[in-house]
Write a protein that holds these residues in place. Sequence first.
Motif, PDB file in Angstrom:
ATOM      1  N   GLU A 111       0.855  -1.179   0.000  1.00 26.61           N
ATOM      2  CA  GLU A 111       0.000   0.000   0.000  1.00 26.61           C
ATOM      3  C   GLU A 111       0.891   1.230   0.000  1.00 26.61           C
ATOM      4  OE1 GLU A 111      -3.495   1.936   2.790  1.00 26.61           O
ATOM      5  OE2 GLU A 111      -2.801  -0.091   3.182  1.00 26.61           O
ATOM      6  N   ALA A 112       0.433   2.256  -0.690  1.00 26.10           N
ATOM      7  CA  ALA A 112       1.206   3.497  -0.762  1.00 26.10           C
ATOM      8  C   ALA A 112       0.266   4.678  -0.562  1.00 26.10           C
ATOM      9  CB  ALA A 112       1.910   3.601  -2.108  1.00 26.10           C
ATOM     10  N   GLU A 113       0.794   5.730   0.037  1.00 25.10           N
ATOM     11  CA  GLU A 113      -0.027   6.912   0.294  1.00 25.10           C
ATOM     12  C   GLU A 113       0.141   7.995  -0.756  1.00 25.10           C
ATOM     13  OE1 GLU A 113      -0.057   8.370   4.263  1.00 25.10           O
ATOM     14  OE2 GLU A 113       0.044   6.350   5.104  1.00 25.10           O
ATOM     15  N   ASN A 114       1.160   7.867  -1.607  1.00 23.91           N
ATOM     16  CA  ASN A 114       1.361   8.864  -2.656  1.00 23.91           C
ATOM     17  C   ASN A 114       2.055   8.205  -3.850  1.00 23.91           C
ATOM     18  OD1 ASN A 114       4.305   9.052  -2.292  1.00 23.91           O
ATOM     19  ND2 ASN A 114       3.798  10.031  -0.343  1.00 23.91           N
ATOM     20  N   GLY A 115       2.170   8.960  -4.925  1.00 24.17           N
ATOM     21  CA  GLY A 115       2.724   8.418  -6.152  1.00 24.17           C
ATOM     22  C   GLY A 115       4.157   7.940  -6.044  1.00 24.17           C
ATOM     23  N   GLU A 116       4.993   8.713  -5.378  1.00 22.55           N
ATOM     24  CA  GLU A 116       6.394   8.331  -5.236  1.00 22.55           C
ATOM     25  C   GLU A 116       6.523   7.032  -4.449  1.00 22.55           C
ATOM     26  OE1 GLU A 116       5.159  11.370  -4.542  1.00 22.55           O
ATOM     27  OE2 GLU A 116       6.171  12.710  -5.930  1.00 22.55           O
ATOM     28  N   GLU A 117       5.731   6.930  -3.382  1.00 24.96           N
ATOM     29  CA  GLU A 117       5.738   5.723  -2.568  1.00 24.96           C
ATOM     30  C   GLU A 117       5.247   4.516  -3.387  1.00 24.96           C
ATOM     31  OE1 GLU A 117       3.358   4.873   1.315  1.00 24.96           O
ATOM     32  OE2 GLU A 117       4.555   6.689   1.655  1.00 24.96           O
ATOM     33  N   ALA A 118       4.272   4.741  -4.243  1.00 29.85           N
ATOM     34  CA  ALA A 118       3.745   3.666  -5.089  1.00 29.85           C
ATOM     35  C   ALA A 118       4.835   3.140  -6.031  1.00 29.85           C
ATOM     36  CB  ALA A 118       2.545   4.163  -5.888  1.00 29.85           C
ATOM     37  N   LEU A 119       5.595   4.041  -6.630  1.00 21.49           N
ATOM     38  CA  LEU A 119       6.678   3.614  -7.529  1.00 21.49           C
ATOM     39  C   LEU A 119       7.720   2.788  -6.779  1.00 21.49           C
ATOM     40  CD1 LEU A 119       7.152   6.883  -9.618  1.00 21.49           C
ATOM     41  CD2 LEU A 119       6.189   4.702 -10.416  1.00 21.49           C
ATOM     42  N   ARG A 120       8.071   3.234  -5.586  1.00 22.53           N
ATOM     43  CA  ARG A 120       9.056   2.479  -4.786  1.00 22.53           C
ATOM     44  C   ARG A 120       8.503   1.104  -4.392  1.00 22.53           C
ATOM     45  NH1 ARG A 120       9.842   7.636  -2.559  1.00 22.53           N
ATOM     46  NH2 ARG A 120       8.594   7.111  -0.726  1.00 22.53           N
ATOM     47  N   ALA A 121       7.221   1.057  -4.029  1.00 25.30           N
ATOM     48  CA  ALA A 121       6.604  -0.212  -3.631  1.00 25.30           C
ATOM     49  C   ALA A 121       6.595  -1.207  -4.791  1.00 25.30           C
ATOM     50  CB  ALA A 121       5.193   0.025  -3.111  1.00 25.30           C
ATOM     51  N   VAL A 122       6.303  -0.726  -5.989  1.00 28.33           N
ATOM     52  CA  VAL A 122       6.294  -1.619  -7.149  1.00 28.33           C
ATOM     53  C   VAL A 122       7.700  -2.146  -7.415  1.00 28.33           C
ATOM     54  CG1 VAL A 122       5.926  -1.729  -9.648  1.00 28.33           C
ATOM     55  CG2 VAL A 122       4.212  -0.652  -8.184  1.00 28.33           C
ATOM     56  N   GLU A 123       8.704  -1.307  -7.286  1.00 22.25           N
ATOM     57  CA  GLU A 123      10.083  -1.772  -7.470  1.00 22.25           C
ATOM     58  C   GLU A 123      10.435  -2.854  -6.462  1.00 22.25           C
ATOM     59  OE1 GLU A 123      12.331  -1.240  -9.847  1.00 22.25           O
ATOM     60  OE2 GLU A 123      10.811  -0.032 -10.855  1.00 22.25           O
TER      61      GLU A 123
END
Length: 93
Positions: free
Chosen positions: A4-16
């Motif tokens: 789960e991510a709270e913002n776009g940057e966090e989402a990109l890192r989580a997918v990586e």
Amino acid sequence: SIGEAENGEEALRAVERLDPQLVLLDVRMPGLDGIEVARRLNASHPKTLVVLISIEDPLDLPSAADLSGEVPLVRKQDFGPTLLRRLWSDHGR
């Protein structure tokens, strides 16, 4: 893996970090919006199914028009297990 991510940057890192098969993105996210994150993920993770979700009608989101066909855009009101199964099936998974 589930993340789960709270913002776009966090989402990109989580997918990586997690390398998921499916990513659900809210169009309206702090920082990088879901549309920009979807563009980046489409380029960097072409095998990952990215789905944009919005409370707005897709026709009201012209910035998502160039993703048409590559990234499904669905209304939150319509999203559920049946729609998710159809999206999964339609995109070759």
